[in-house]
Design an enzyme around this catalytic site. Structure first.
Site, PDB file in Angstrom:
ATOM      1  N   HIS A   1       0.831  -1.213   0.000  1.00 49.00           N
ATOM      2  CA  HIS A   1       0.000   0.000   0.000  1.00 49.00           C
ATOM      3  C   HIS A   1       0.864   1.262   0.000  1.00 49.00           C
ATOM      4  CE1 HIS A   1      -3.770  -2.212   0.645  1.00 49.00           C
ATOM      5  NE2 HIS A   1      -3.068  -2.976   1.472  1.00 49.00           N
TER       6      HIS A   1
ATOM      7  N   ASN B   1     -10.117  -3.131   2.164  1.00 51.55           N
ATOM      8  CA  ASN B   1      -9.813  -3.075   0.733  1.00 51.55           C
ATOM      9  C   ASN B   1     -11.094  -2.851  -0.052  1.00 51.55           C
ATOM     10  OD1 ASN B   1      -7.035  -3.583   1.037  1.00 51.55           O
ATOM     11  ND2 ASN B   1      -7.305  -5.797   0.931  1.00 51.55           N
TER      12      ASN B   1
ATOM     13  N   TYR C   1       0.570  -4.528  12.095  1.00 51.72           N
ATOM     14  CA  TYR C   1       0.490  -3.134  11.685  1.00 51.72           C
ATOM     15  C   TYR C   1       1.245  -2.215  12.646  1.00 51.72           C
ATOM     16  CZ  TYR C   1      -2.687  -3.469   7.703  1.00 51.72           C
ATOM     17  OH  TYR C   1      -3.232  -3.713   6.462  1.00 51.72           O
TER      18      TYR C   1
END
Length: 752
Positions: free
Chosen positions: A128, A201, A415
């Protein structure tokens, strides 16, 4: 296109989007840089000096953007200083011993300026990396207190600030926007109870079931390690090798190979939270939920050839489209939907709702629309906001919790670990774009880039600071975890309920319209055609025989693969909960397209009919469509009535791939010039090949012959009428189809 008076009093169209080549300035005199630096910028009499905040209209200011005002540093009226506030008198030359002498080590301004420049880049995201962002707000339609105690979902009057980042997955920061790829859709809600990140997404499923496979998947889809190609694409051996050996990927691969992989605009993509979450209400009762974003502008795609051309013509197409739409006031809007599953129905399906490679069909559990998000402000600084924003699925608020989805639980760790590395340490949440709105008080201290100054004791319990900060009771809003049963033996195994890999890909395939199915076949054929090793191609096609025999046969024929009788007689998977198809899975099997914010090109030259232009522009503007006037040259063109019209760009410099449809206004002299213009004829042929609507009022129909297009063809997208006013109703109706799909077979293999 807005009406704009010219010097001669003639009203001319002018578009808010300007992609044409600007005219070169002509200078009577050469002005020295020293003179420019010495000249202060004028401030109009009685006007306040302009600041970054003053450029924004009230409707796009939020609690979060106000929170960031303290960190903005508008340049207007400010003298140049070093990072420590020392005023700089000369920013043009290093300090030297004599005009031709050596540079001096004591030049602290030079050292600071260059060392800061040398460190401007931070590690880009592993995935991303290529993204675009915008500020906005979210508002729930009615209280959802029945399902959740989350404050932002219970107060219809509250406007919760948000920041959204759209992205591609595979490519680096410099890769093109329009490659075939999944699009990231991440939303940060700055709620009154803390930040909630919905990280998803534009597909409702993921490639893997367990987070431990994420490094393997990403390594496979990224460019080949020996030569780092291809960039921004999955059409290579390592990706398809992984797919062929890991059948759980196949469902999301089907979505990527569909038209969802090449969206028309970031404003026209659906967003999905992918995972199953829990909602918990004030009584401690919970239910399962999947989150959806439904674009108010509708969903639509590019066609493959158009996407490839845009990669070269305008690699920033999606980024510019999002930015320009917000600047023009066409604020992107997305409605938040929820699929709510009571706890008692957790096992009511023949698939596992904790499996991130499975969707919950909307035909089985309808999406309940609960609120709307509006994106109404562009970032002031791309790096400080879009690049430094840190999303993390671990960011939840009271009333929203995790399920036992193994992919979700792995992402919760991954993350935040990534952000510590990318943004320079544990204090990345102190960066302005990441800061929550409320005060942050805890005993976490120090670390790189610590901004907050916390006096007092840094442990708990303590008596030195009155035992502050201390725990907050659940009644006062303290976060508590829903008590749900959890037991079982320690094991590294997949649940047997995750083992069906082919039923949902088949449901997706059967839910597509014929053009969409054709595009999926073409996408598989193109991608696998780039695979060097034949055995990888054969393994992927073998997987497709387990989804649909016709799909596999067509792809195999395109790749020169012969399928055996056994492969073509395999038993196909059963329907998902008895469901053969679901219209919600198709882009074009539902309703007509939204026209607001679309762009239409008007091709014209000297001698164009101003009345025709104004009739076309008026009808388009009334429908919320932006007209753009393109001509063989920049500047002004003369009208048949003796006036002038301002040109928004050249025909050559603004190809048809940048617009949604084309109209050729009336005017004999203009038409004669366009029929002799190779760029204009190519423009129409390219628009025809890309299945776009072409409007031809009056004698403009003669352009079809000049452009070698069918003159007597019963093509619903070649719209003709005796004049412009009669044309536009038919033209706008045809535009609502987005593409003239039945034209596709006729244009197959033709040159634009």
């Amino acid at each position: 296109m807005n009406a704009k008076k010219q010097k001669n009093g003639i009203s001319a169209p002018h578009a808010p989007f300007h992609d044409g080549k600007a005219a070169e300035p002509h200078y009577e005199d050469v002005i020295s840089p020293d003179a420019i630096r010495a000249t202060p910028a004028p401030t109009p009499p009685g006007a306040e000096p302009m600041t970054a905040g003053s450029m924004k209209t009230p409707d796009n200011v939020s609690a979060k953007t106000n929170d960031m005002d303290a960190f903005r540093a508008p340049a207007e009226g400010q003298g140049l200083t070093t990072n420590l506030g020392v005023r700089v008198a000369n920013n043009q030359n290093t300090l030297k011993a004599g005009t031709r002498g050596p540079a001096l080590l004591e030049d602290f301004h030079f050292h600071e300026k260059l060392s800061h420049f040398d460190s401007e880049r931070i590690p880009e995201r592993v995935v991303h990396a290529r993204g675009s962002g915008a500020h906005g707000y979210f508002q729930v339609y009615e209280s959802l207190a029945k399902y959740t105690k989350a404050d932002f979902l219970r107060d219809p009057k509250a406007k919760t600030p948000v920041f959204v980042r759209f992205s591609t997955v595979q490519g680096f920061r410099g890769s093109p926007d329009t490659v075939r790829d999944i699009r990231g859709f991440a939303t940060k809600f700055y709620t009154r109870e803390g930040n909630f990140d919905l990280v998803g997404n534009n597909t409702p499923v993921f490639f893997i079931q367990d987070a431990i496979k994420f490094p393997d998947f990403v390594h496979a889809v990224k460019p080949e390690p020996n030569n780092e190609v291809p960039q921004g694409q999955s059409a290579h051996d390592s990706f398809w090798d992984y797919v062929s050996l890991q059948p759980e990927t196949l469902h999301n691969v089907m979505w990527a190979m569909s038209d969802r992989g090449i969206p028309r605009s970031l404003r026209m993509v659906e967003g999905f939270g992918i995972h199953t979450y829990r909602l918990v209400n004030g009584e401690g009762e919970s239910c399962f939920v999947r989150f959806h974003w439904k674009p108010v502008y509708g969903v639509s795609s590019l066609v493959w050839d158009e996407a490839q051309l845009l990669t070269g013509r305008d690699p920033d197409f999606h980024r510019k489209d999002l930015w320009q739409a917000i600047e023009a006031g066409d604020y992107p809007e997305f409605e938040l939907g929820m699929q709510i599953i009571p706890e008692k129905d957790e096992h009511a399906f023949d698939f596992d709702i904790l499996d991130a490679t499975k969707l919950i069909p909307e035909a089985l559990v309808p999406v309940r629309i609960v609120g709307k998000m509006t994106l109404n402000r562009n970032p002031d600084n791309f790096f400080a906001e879009t690049e430094q924003i840190a999303f993390c699925p671990a960011n939840i608020v009271p009333g929203v919790e995790f399920s036992d989805d193994p992919l979700l639980q792995g992402r919760v760790f991954s993350y935040v670990d990534t952000q510590r590395h990318r943004l320079g340490g544990p204090n990345f949440n102190e960066i302005p774009i990441n800061r929550p709105l409320g005060a942050v008080r805890n005993h976490q201290r120090d670390g790189r880039h610590r901004m907050q100054i916390d006096p007092g004791a840094n442990y708990e319990p303590n008596s030195l600071s009155g035992n502050w900060p201390r725990e907050v009771s659940p009644a006062a809003g303290g976060f508590t975890t829903c008590q749900s049963p959890a037991e079982g033996r320690k094991t590294r195994e997949r649940s047997p309920s995750f083992s069906d890999y082919f039923s949902q890909p088949r449901l997706f395939w059967l839910s597509q319209t014929k053009p969409e199915q054709d595009h999926i076949v073409n996408a598989f054929s193109f991608e696998l055609g780039k695979v060097v090793r034949p055995y990888i191609r054969e393994r992927v096609v073998d997987l497709l025989t387990r989804v649909d025999h016709d799909l596999a046969r067509r792809v195999a024929e395109n790749l020169g693969i012969t399928l055996s009788k056994d492969q073509l007689s395999r038993a196909l998977p059963k329907a998902v909960n008895g469901l053969e198809s679901d219209p919600a899975l198709s882009l074009y099997g539902r309703d007509v397209q939204v026209l607001k914010s679309r762009r239409v090109a008007l091709l014209a030259a000297d001698g164009v009919s101003e009345a025709s232009v104004q009739a076309i522009c008026g009808a388009l503007q009334n429908a919320g469509v932006h007209p753009q006037l393109f001509a063989p040259h920049m500047g002004m063109i003369k009208t048949a009535e003796g006036g002038e019209l301002k040109v928004d760009g050249t025909i050559a410099g603004n190809p048809s791939v940048l617009v949604d449809a084309v109209v050729v206004p009336e005017g004999d002299a203009s038409l004669n010039a366009l029929m002799a213009d190779g760029d204009a004829k190519y423009y129409l042929r390219q628009a025809y090949k890309h299945l776009k609507v072409i409007g031809l009022p009056g004698a403009a129909k003669t352009m079809l012959k000049a452009a070698a297009l069918p003159e007597n063809d019963a093509d619903a997208g070649l719209v003709a009428a005796s004049d412009a006013p009669k044309l536009m109703k038919l033209f706008l109706s045809a535009m609502k189809r987005h593409r003239i799909w039945e034209r596709e077979e006729k244009t197959k293999g033709t040159a634009a």
